[in-house]
Design a protein around this motif. Sequence first.
Motif, PDB file in Angstrom:
ATOM      1  N   GLU A  46       0.822  -1.209   0.000  1.00 51.17           N
ATOM      2  CA  GLU A  46       0.000   0.000   0.000  1.00 51.17           C
ATOM      3  C   GLU A  46       0.859   1.264   0.000  1.00 51.17           C
ATOM      4  O   GLU A  46       0.491   2.266  -0.624  1.00 51.17           O
ATOM      5  CB  GLU A  46      -0.965  -0.032   1.181  1.00 51.17           C
ATOM      6  CG  GLU A  46      -2.040  -1.102   0.985  1.00 51.17           C
ATOM      7  CD  GLU A  46      -2.962  -1.273   2.180  1.00 51.17           C
ATOM      8  OE1 GLU A  46      -2.857  -0.512   3.155  1.00 51.17           O
ATOM      9  OE2 GLU A  46      -3.798  -2.201   2.120  1.00 51.17           O
ATOM     10  N   VAL A  47       2.024   1.219   0.647  1.00 53.86           N
ATOM     11  CA  VAL A  47       2.951   2.365   0.613  1.00 53.86           C
ATOM     12  C   VAL A  47       3.454   2.573  -0.811  1.00 53.86           C
ATOM     13  O   VAL A  47       3.487   3.699  -1.317  1.00 53.86           O
ATOM     14  CB  VAL A  47       4.130   2.169   1.589  1.00 53.86           C
ATOM     15  CG1 VAL A  47       5.254   3.154   1.302  1.00 53.86           C
ATOM     16  CG2 VAL A  47       3.656   2.301   3.030  1.00 53.86           C
ATOM     17  N   ILE A  48       3.830   1.503  -1.462  1.00 52.80           N
ATOM     18  CA  ILE A  48       4.335   1.601  -2.838  1.00 52.80           C
ATOM     19  C   ILE A  48       3.282   2.203  -3.758  1.00 52.80           C
ATOM     20  O   ILE A  48       3.568   3.110  -4.547  1.00 52.80           O
ATOM     21  CB  ILE A  48       4.799   0.218  -3.341  1.00 52.80           C
ATOM     22  CG1 ILE A  48       6.047  -0.215  -2.574  1.00 52.80           C
ATOM     23  CG2 ILE A  48       5.045   0.232  -4.852  1.00 52.80           C
ATOM     24  CD1 ILE A  48       6.410  -1.680  -2.757  1.00 52.80           C
ATOM     25  N   ILE A  49       2.058   1.727  -3.659  1.00 52.96           N
ATOM     26  CA  ILE A  49       0.976   2.244  -4.509  1.00 52.96           C
ATOM     27  C   ILE A  49       0.712   3.719  -4.206  1.00 52.96           C
ATOM     28  O   ILE A  49       0.575   4.533  -5.121  1.00 52.96           O
ATOM     29  CB  ILE A  49      -0.297   1.394  -4.340  1.00 52.96           C
ATOM     30  CG1 ILE A  49      -0.055  -0.004  -4.921  1.00 52.96           C
ATOM     31  CG2 ILE A  49      -1.498   2.062  -5.000  1.00 52.96           C
ATOM     32  CD1 ILE A  49      -1.107  -1.029  -4.537  1.00 52.96           C
ATOM     33  N   ALA A  50       0.664   4.072  -2.909  1.00 52.06           N
ATOM     34  CA  ALA A  50       0.412   5.470  -2.538  1.00 52.06           C
ATOM     35  C   ALA A  50       1.547   6.374  -3.012  1.00 52.06           C
ATOM     36  O   ALA A  50       1.297   7.494  -3.469  1.00 52.06           O
ATOM     37  CB  ALA A  50       0.222   5.587  -1.026  1.00 52.06           C
ATOM     38  N   ALA A  51       2.778   5.896  -2.939  1.00 56.79           N
ATOM     39  CA  ALA A  51       3.918   6.698  -3.404  1.00 56.79           C
ATOM     40  C   ALA A  51       3.847   6.894  -4.917  1.00 56.79           C
ATOM     41  O   ALA A  51       4.091   7.993  -5.423  1.00 56.79           O
ATOM     42  CB  ALA A  51       5.233   6.033  -3.011  1.00 56.79           C
ATOM     43  N   LYS A  52       3.496   5.831  -5.624  1.00 52.78           N
ATOM     44  CA  LYS A  52       3.379   5.929  -7.080  1.00 52.78           C
ATOM     45  C   LYS A  52       2.281   6.901  -7.478  1.00 52.78           C
ATOM     46  O   LYS A  52       2.414   7.640  -8.447  1.00 52.78           O
ATOM     47  CB  LYS A  52       3.104   4.542  -7.669  1.00 52.78           C
ATOM     48  CG  LYS A  52       3.074   4.524  -9.167  1.00 52.78           C
ATOM     49  CD  LYS A  52       3.441   3.176  -9.701  1.00 52.78           C
ATOM     50  CE  LYS A  52       3.371   3.070 -11.190  1.00 52.78           C
ATOM     51  NZ  LYS A  52       4.035   4.084 -11.939  1.00 52.78           N
ATOM     52  N   ASP A  53       1.190   6.917  -6.717  1.00 51.53           N
ATOM     53  CA  ASP A  53       0.055   7.790  -7.009  1.00 51.53           C
ATOM     54  C   ASP A  53       0.199   9.193  -6.429  1.00 51.53           C
ATOM     55  O   ASP A  53      -0.652  10.038  -6.666  1.00 51.53           O
ATOM     56  CB  ASP A  53      -1.242   7.173  -6.463  1.00 51.53           C
ATOM     57  CG  ASP A  53      -1.627   5.897  -7.187  1.00 51.53           C
ATOM     58  OD1 ASP A  53      -1.101   5.648  -8.292  1.00 51.53           O
ATOM     59  OD2 ASP A  53      -2.446   5.128  -6.635  1.00 51.53           O
ATOM     60  N   GLY A  58       0.873  18.219  -4.530  1.00 53.36           N
ATOM     61  CA  GLY A  58      -0.490  18.106  -4.024  1.00 53.36           C
ATOM     62  C   GLY A  58      -0.554  17.535  -2.623  1.00 53.36           C
ATOM     63  O   GLY A  58       0.418  17.554  -1.870  1.00 53.36           O
ATOM     64  N   ASP A  59      -1.691  16.981  -2.300  1.00 59.70           N
ATOM     65  CA  ASP A  59      -1.942  16.404  -0.989  1.00 59.70           C
ATOM     66  C   ASP A  59      -1.184  15.080  -0.865  1.00 59.70           C
ATOM     67  O   ASP A  59      -1.369  14.184  -1.676  1.00 59.70           O
ATOM     68  CB  ASP A  59      -3.451  16.181  -0.812  1.00 59.70           C
ATOM     69  CG  ASP A  59      -3.805  15.656   0.555  1.00 59.70           C
ATOM     70  OD1 ASP A  59      -2.937  15.648   1.447  1.00 59.70           O
ATOM     71  OD2 ASP A  59      -4.963  15.255   0.737  1.00 59.70           O
ATOM     72  N   GLN A  60      -0.363  14.976   0.140  1.00 61.53           N
ATOM     73  CA  GLN A  60       0.431  13.775   0.373  1.00 61.53           C
ATOM     74  C   GLN A  60      -0.133  12.922   1.512  1.00 61.53           C
ATOM     75  O   GLN A  60       0.504  11.977   1.965  1.00 61.53           O
ATOM     76  CB  GLN A  60       1.875  14.173   0.710  1.00 61.53           C
ATOM     77  CG  GLN A  60       2.571  14.930  -0.389  1.00 61.53           C
ATOM     78  CD  GLN A  60       3.044  14.018  -1.508  1.00 61.53           C
ATOM     79  OE1 GLN A  60       2.696  12.845  -1.563  1.00 61.53           O
ATOM     80  NE2 GLN A  60       3.837  14.553  -2.404  1.00 61.53           N
ATOM     81  N   GLN A  61      -1.340  13.250   1.981  1.00 58.56           N
ATOM     82  CA  GLN A  61      -1.884  12.591   3.165  1.00 58.56           C
ATOM     83  C   GLN A  61      -2.070  11.086   2.983  1.00 58.56           C
ATOM     84  O   GLN A  61      -1.848  10.323   3.922  1.00 58.56           O
ATOM     85  CB  GLN A  61      -3.199  13.244   3.583  1.00 58.56           C
ATOM     86  CG  GLN A  61      -3.608  12.899   5.006  1.00 58.56           C
ATOM     87  CD  GLN A  61      -2.528  13.222   6.033  1.00 58.56           C
ATOM     88  OE1 GLN A  61      -1.962  14.300   6.049  1.00 58.56           O
ATOM     89  NE2 GLN A  61      -2.234  12.268   6.893  1.00 58.56           N
ATOM     90  N   ALA A  62      -2.444  10.636   1.798  1.00 58.96           N
ATOM     91  CA  ALA A  62      -2.617   9.196   1.582  1.00 58.96           C
ATOM     92  C   ALA A  62      -1.294   8.456   1.789  1.00 58.96           C
ATOM     93  O   ALA A  62      -1.253   7.422   2.461  1.00 58.96           O
ATOM     94  CB  ALA A  62      -3.175   8.925   0.186  1.00 58.96           C
ATOM     95  N   LEU A  63      -0.226   9.003   1.246  1.00 55.93           N
ATOM     96  CA  LEU A  63       1.091   8.391   1.411  1.00 55.93           C
ATOM     97  C   LEU A  63       1.518   8.420   2.875  1.00 55.93           C
ATOM     98  O   LEU A  63       1.993   7.418   3.410  1.00 55.93           O
ATOM     99  CB  LEU A  63       2.125   9.089   0.530  1.00 55.93           C
ATOM    100  CG  LEU A  63       3.567   8.604   0.668  1.00 55.93           C
ATOM    101  CD1 LEU A  63       3.677   7.110   0.387  1.00 55.93           C
ATOM    102  CD2 LEU A  63       4.471   9.411  -0.257  1.00 55.93           C
TER     103      LEU A  63
END
Length: 110
Positions: A46-53, A58-63
């Motif tokens: 999930e970290v890898i996907i969030a970093a890729k996205d 912009g907003d980095q909160q998901a990562l």
Amino acid sequence: MSDVLKELQQVLEQRKNASEESSYVASLHAKGLNKILEKVGEECTEVIIAAKDSNPEGDQQALIGEVADLWFHSLVMLSHLDLTADDVLAELKRRFNLSGLEEKRQRHPA
């Protein structure tokens, strides 16, 4: 920053032996190391996907949230293995003033 880790570590140790019905951490410990490792692996992905996205402008909160989840589950894993964040911090401190290339050579001699 390490005060947050120390406080979290204390909470994780308290919950390690709590009731499985009342504590997510206790339920992970009860399910054993393989379940904890599964959660660590899931959070890594999930970290890898969030970093890729992520969008640096912009907003980095998901990562940030996914990295927090990874750190949390990594600390649960360490706790399960009777290790602490202090053990990891000591290793990071040991690596200061050591070239990353040299550190890798020490771990994996040719």
